[in-house]
Design an enzyme around this catalytic site. Structure first.
Site, PDB file in Angstrom:
ATOM      1  N   GLU A 124       0.836  -1.207   0.000  1.00 35.34           N
ATOM      2  CA  GLU A 124       0.000   0.000   0.000  1.00 35.34           C
ATOM      3  C   GLU A 124       0.868   1.253   0.000  1.00 35.34           C
ATOM      4  O   GLU A 124       2.076   1.195   0.204  1.00 35.34           O
ATOM      5  CB  GLU A 124      -0.917   0.028   1.224  1.00 35.34           C
ATOM      6  CG  GLU A 124      -2.339  -0.464   0.982  1.00 35.34           C
ATOM      7  CD  GLU A 124      -3.163   0.497   0.135  1.00 35.34           C
ATOM      8  OE1 GLU A 124      -2.597   1.485  -0.388  1.00 35.34           O
ATOM      9  OE2 GLU A 124      -4.368   0.259  -0.012  1.00 35.34           O
TER      10      GLU A 124
ATOM     11  N   ASN B 281     -10.349   5.101   1.314  1.00 34.28           N
ATOM     12  CA  ASN B 281      -9.427   4.864   0.211  1.00 34.28           C
ATOM     13  C   ASN B 281      -9.630   5.903  -0.883  1.00 34.28           C
ATOM     14  O   ASN B 281     -10.471   6.795  -0.766  1.00 34.28           O
ATOM     15  CB  ASN B 281      -9.625   3.457  -0.368  1.00 34.28           C
ATOM     16  CG  ASN B 281      -8.617   2.465   0.184  1.00 34.28           C
ATOM     17  OD1 ASN B 281      -7.430   2.771   0.281  1.00 34.28           O
ATOM     18  ND2 ASN B 281      -9.076   1.280   0.568  1.00 34.28           N
TER      19      ASN B 281
ATOM     20  N   ASP C 221     -10.018   0.945  -4.385  1.00 38.32           N
ATOM     21  CA  ASP C 221      -8.916   1.104  -3.433  1.00 38.32           C
ATOM     22  C   ASP C 221      -8.202   2.413  -3.748  1.00 38.32           C
ATOM     23  O   ASP C 221      -8.852   3.414  -4.025  1.00 38.32           O
ATOM     24  CB  ASP C 221      -7.999  -0.113  -3.487  1.00 38.32           C
ATOM     25  CG  ASP C 221      -7.293  -0.362  -2.155  1.00 38.32           C
ATOM     26  OD1 ASP C 221      -6.615   0.557  -1.655  1.00 38.32           O
ATOM     27  OD2 ASP C 221      -7.399  -1.481  -1.612  1.00 38.32           O
TER      28      ASP C 221
END
Length: 290
Positions: free
Chosen positions: A15, A145, A196
């Protein structure tokens, strides 16, 4: 467009990829593995830094310092030594949450989201940090997100992955604060994955990694999906622009919650990918601390 492996280092939850243009390096996190990873834009070996906490995103302060969002606050990191110093606490009194997605607005303001460590419903919030001040903008979000901004700083985007929705909201280009009500920008139908991480390119197109969908969706500023680019891993998590001209795009991915059978069916899960051909990207500005 095609995607190739940029780094074969496998992350449980890759991430927060972020370019450091002055260093010519990409930094990203394995949140669950408590690792910060860096690699030169032009290739070469990845370097792994162990962290004492779960951390999720990095912003450039200057050539020597980074700001890192972690499970209990915002930390300053010395690039040369790797030393960490707490700059501002963030939900430090709530051990059930951690930081998640974040990005720097063109004004230098940071938007940073939190979420439950077990993705508990409604446990997350979205914060604004600018010149030492922190404000909570939205709360009751499950998985914050897709934080991203238009090039002129007049539009912000963010999502709740659990709801499959990306929102758009007007922002003050001088401060990065909301200047209107949020409204739905795009949705992903149930069963087709969830939004995301995102970046917005120089033309205002939003590039969103669709978690569980094995693709990168490209949206026009009016919310229409222009195209979906297939990715070589199912759980892609966040894109970032790299290269001297911000004209290359990388995408992180994850192995989180995948059993042995799922990993066999998805052999590149957790790796980081380079998307070709070149794109019209742009770098985030330094975060404004004071």
């Amino acid at each position: 467009m095609t995607a190739t492996v940029f780094s074969d280092l496998v992350c449980m939850l890759g991430e927060g990829p972020a370019a450091h243009p002055a260093l010519g390096r990409l930094f990203w996190f394995d949140i669950l593995g408590r690792r910060l990873i860096e690699k030169p834009f032009q290739g070469g070996a990845a370097r792994v830094h162990a962290l004492p906490f779960m951390a999720s995103m990095m912003a450039v302060v200057d050539d020597h310092t980074q700001l890192i969002a972690a499970e209990d606050g915002l930390y300053l990191r010395d690039v040369a030594s790797g030393s960490l110093r707490l700059h501002r606490p963030l939900e430090a009194d709530n051990p059930m949450t951690r930081s998640n997605d974040g990005r720097v607005h063109p004004s230098g303001a940071l938007w940073i989201g939190t979420m439950g460590k077990k993705a508990e419903t409604g446990a997350g919030a979205l914060y604004w940090f600018f010149r030492g001040e922190i404000r909570r903008l939205f709360f009751g979000i499950s998985i914050v997100n897709s934080i991203a901004f238009s090039p002129d700083g007049r539009i912000a985007y963010f999502a709740d992955t659990a709801l499959g929705a990306i929102w758009r909201i007007d922002t003050d280009p001088r401060t990065g604060l909301p200047a209107g009500e949020r409204r739905v920008f795009a949705t992903i139908p149930p069963g087709e994955g969830g939004p995301d991480g995102s970046v917005v390119d120089a033309d205002g197109l939003l590039w969103n990694a669709r978690w569980g969908g094995a693709c990168l969706d490209v949206y026009a500023p009016d919310g229409r999906r222009r195209r979906s680019l297939p990715m070589p891993a199912r759980q892609v998590s966040c894109p970032a622009f790299i290269g001297a001209a911000a004209d290359r795009l990388i995408v992180t991915s994850a192995t989180e919650n995948m059993d042995a059978a799922a990993l066999r069916a998805d052999p590149l899960a957790g790796q980081t990918f380079l998307v070709d051909p070149p794109v019209a990207g742009r770098f985030d500005p330094p975060v404004a601390l004071a």
